[in-house]
Design a protein around this motif. Structure first.
Motif, mmCIF file in Angstrom:
data_model
loop_
_atom_site.group_PDB
_atom_site.id
_atom_site.type_symbol
_atom_site.label_atom_id
_atom_site.label_comp_id
_atom_site.label_asym_id
_atom_site.label_seq_id
_atom_site.Cartn_x
_atom_site.Cartn_y
_atom_site.Cartn_z
ATOM 1 N N ALA A 1 0.420 4.145 0.839
ATOM 2 C CA ALA A 1 0.314 4.997 2.017
ATOM 3 C C ALA A 1 1.317 4.618 3.097
ATOM 4 O O ALA A 1 1.627 5.432 3.969
ATOM 5 C CB ALA A 1 -1.099 4.933 2.587
ATOM 6 N N ASP A 2 1.853 3.401 3.035
ATOM 7 C CA ASP A 2 2.762 2.913 4.071
ATOM 8 C C ASP A 2 4.238 3.088 3.720
ATOM 9 O O ASP A 2 5.095 2.758 4.541
ATOM 10 C CB ASP A 2 2.484 1.434 4.345
ATOM 11 N N TYR B 1 -1.113 7.584 7.538
ATOM 12 C CA TYR B 1 -1.625 8.737 6.800
ATOM 13 C C TYR B 1 -0.433 9.446 6.149
ATOM 14 O O TYR B 1 -0.195 10.633 6.350
ATOM 15 C CB TYR B 1 -2.322 9.718 7.744
ATOM 16 N N GLY B 2 0.342 8.717 5.374
ATOM 17 C CA GLY B 2 1.570 9.265 4.826
ATOM 18 C C GLY B 2 2.710 9.152 5.819
ATOM 19 O O GLY B 2 2.525 8.765 6.974
ATOM 20 N N THR C 1 -3.328 -0.597 10.452
ATOM 21 C CA THR C 1 -3.841 0.168 9.308
ATOM 22 C C THR C 1 -5.209 -0.300 8.835
ATOM 23 O O THR C 1 -5.611 0.007 7.706
ATOM 24 C CB THR C 1 -2.838 0.073 8.136
ATOM 25 N N VAL D 1 0.332 8.356 -4.929
ATOM 26 C CA VAL D 1 0.572 8.278 -3.500
ATOM 27 C C VAL D 1 -0.484 9.042 -2.715
ATOM 28 O O VAL D 1 -1.026 8.535 -1.726
ATOM 29 C CB VAL D 1 1.986 8.786 -3.157
ATOM 30 N N ALA E 1 -3.645 7.115 -2.470
ATOM 31 C CA ALA E 1 -3.571 6.021 -1.501
ATOM 32 C C ALA E 1 -3.690 6.551 -0.073
ATOM 33 O O ALA E 1 -4.355 5.952 0.779
ATOM 34 C CB ALA E 1 -2.269 5.250 -1.677
ATOM 35 N N VAL E 2 -3.034 7.677 0.190
ATOM 36 C CA VAL E 2 -3.096 8.275 1.524
ATOM 37 C C VAL E 2 -4.514 8.736 1.840
ATOM 38 O O VAL E 2 -5.050 8.483 2.928
ATOM 39 C CB VAL E 2 -2.098 9.438 1.642
ATOM 40 N N ARG F 1 -6.668 5.848 2.692
ATOM 41 C CA ARG F 1 -6.406 5.369 4.049
ATOM 42 C C ARG F 1 -7.120 6.269 5.065
ATOM 43 O O ARG F 1 -7.731 5.786 6.020
ATOM 44 C CB ARG F 1 -4.897 5.346 4.296
ATOM 45 N N ASN G 1 0.862 -1.178 0.000
ATOM 46 C CA ASN G 1 0.000 0.000 0.000
ATOM 47 C C ASN G 1 0.900 1.229 0.000
ATOM 48 O O ASN G 1 1.761 1.381 0.872
ATOM 49 C CB ASN G 1 -0.921 0.003 1.223
#
Length: 458
Positions: free
Chosen positions: A6-7, A168-169, A457, A27, A30-31, A34, A4
């Motif tokens: 975000a990770d 969250y980023g 997460t 990115v 994705a964040v 999340r 993911n």
């Protein structure tokens, strides 16, 4: 497990932006996904702005395509604590008693991150006036710990720590005057650095106040700190730009191990065990680790409490009655005793800040770093303003953290294990003034030798 975006760490993102295998647009999506998934449970954000974030990510994508990134954080998603001004957004200080007036410009830290190309997509929550080590606020929804929603994320950088743990980023910016970065970082299992006082310019400087990063890795914290550091005219205490440490090796270090603060809440045996194990890891790397006696005294902590009560009471009493009534009841109860404190006691309380600084300096006479728990306990119930549940005993959990605010020494939290309930335990690493990056280097050593658990997460 499917990756993911975000990770990913900031260093990973930048490497992939550089080789063209990933776009800041992908990115940020994705964040934001999340955040959308977890925010109803965590309540970590304030002034979330997906539209502006997407626009900023598109601009970053274009710069990377042209081979002209704006700076060392171009395209990296970042959040900023709500009490650090960002232009156009009110700064409520975690309380419904504040008038919501949009900030006219970025604070220095926010301005430097923006100039470096960071995608600032949200602010993060904080408790009432930043005077609680919890997420309790009359303005924000209650922020919860991603590892256990029944537990606090800590405070006052509550939302920043929860956001870091939840993915969250990669980078989140908080503030710290008594442990407000390190305590939530420790309770949420992330890295949190309170830098040397003045390392990052503060828009409204005050004794002990510092701005620093909360991240999942020490390397990301170092990256964010490097971007934010350097002098600024708005902060006469600000320092020259940060420099890399020379010849850093654990095998050459003498380290003091503080397991008992000598006051405050008793240290949970599981916390003691995890911190002792971390110290043993450094011993196995060649460091000399020795137990040390408590650094501060009861008079120091109580004096600081008296001084801060009077300071806060003066701020609250300056509000009109209808706004005073909106202040969190626990804070009003805390400051209600301020009128009974004499001028002599206020002066003595103010003097305890310098007394703490002298005590910390003395503790470093024989040691390169000092290890301790971040907090004596793991995360407490989310709904409590204080772990003691007593507004007249508000600082019984900060005896390990607050000395370094008063002494201006850098100190970081790094995860060193988990309790039997699965709650993170934070190790505090403090170093001499100006050794911010060396403190993070030592945190990275602990990172590399500590068992990893999946991030919370979902």
């Amino acid at each position: 497990m499917t990756e993911n975006l975000a990770d990913l760490t900031a260093t990973d993102l930048l490497s992939r932006y550089r080789d063209g295998s990933l776009s800041p647009v992908e990115v940020i999506e994705a964040v934001l996904a999340r955040v959308e998934s977890l925010e109803p449970k965590l309540c970590a954000t304030y002034a979330l702005d997906p539209s502006a974030a997407r626009d900023a990510a598109k601009d970053s994508e274009h710069r990377w395509q042209q081979g002209e990134p704006a700076g060392p954080l171009d395209g990296v998603p970042i959040t900023i604590k709500e009490n650090i001004a960002t232009r156009g957004t009110p700064v409520p200080q975690g309380t419904a008693a504040t008038e919501l007036i949009p900030a006219t410009e970025d604070a220095p830290a926010a301005a430097r991150l923006r100039a470096a190309g960071a995608v600032i997509f949200s602010k993060t929550t904080m408790p009432e006036y930043g005077m609680l080590s919890s997420g309790v606020s009359t303005f924000h929804h209650l922020t919860r710990n991603p590892w256990d929603l029944g537990k606090t994320a800590g405070g006052s950088s509550a939302g920043a720590a929860a956001a870091a743990a939840a993915g969250y980023g990669p980078i989140h910016i908080g503030t710290d005057i008594g442990g407000s970065i390190r305590l939530p970082a420790g309770w949420c299992g992330v890295v949190g650095l309170k830098p040397t006082h003045g390392r990052v310019p503060v828009g409204t400087p005050y004794p002990g106040r510092a701005i620093g990063p909360l991240t999942r890795t020490a390397s990301d914290a170092a990256l964010a700190l490097t971007v934010m550091s350097g002098p600024d005219r708005v902060d006469p205490t600000s320092l020259p730009p940060i420099t890399e440490p020379d010849n850093f090796s654990p095998s050459t270090l003498r380290i003091g191990l503080l397991l008992d603060a000598g006051l405050g809440l008793p240290v949970d045996p599981e916390v003691t065990a995890a911190v002792t194990n971390a110290a043993a890891l450094l011993e196995s790397a060649g460091a000399v680790v020795e137990p040390i006696a408590p650094i501060i005294t009861r008079d120091m902590l109580d004096g600081l409490d008296r001084f801060w009560r009077v300071r806060s009471a003066a701020d609250i009493n300056a509000l009109p009655p209808e706004r005073q009534a909106k202040v969190l009841p626990e804070i009003r109860r805390w400051v209600s005793t301020a009128a009974d404190i004499s001028g002599f006691e206020v002066f003595d309380g103010f003097s305890q800040m310098a007394a703490m600084a002298v005590a910390v300096d003395a503790a470093f006479a024989d040691y390169d770093f000092i290890l301790s728990p971040v907090a004596p306990i793991t995360a407490f119930a989310a709904e409590l303003a204080y772990p003691t549940d007593d507004p007249l005993k508000p600082f019984e959990h900060i005896a390990f953290t607050v000395p370094y605010n008063m002494s201006a020494h850098p100190a970081t939290s790094v995860n060193c294990g988990f309790s039997s309930e699965g709650l993170p335990i934070g190790l505090q690493i403090a170093g001499p003034r100006f050794t911010d990056l060396a403190v993070l280097r030592l945190a990275a050593v602990i990172e590399s030798r500590t068992a990893i658990r999946p991030w919370p997460t979902e």
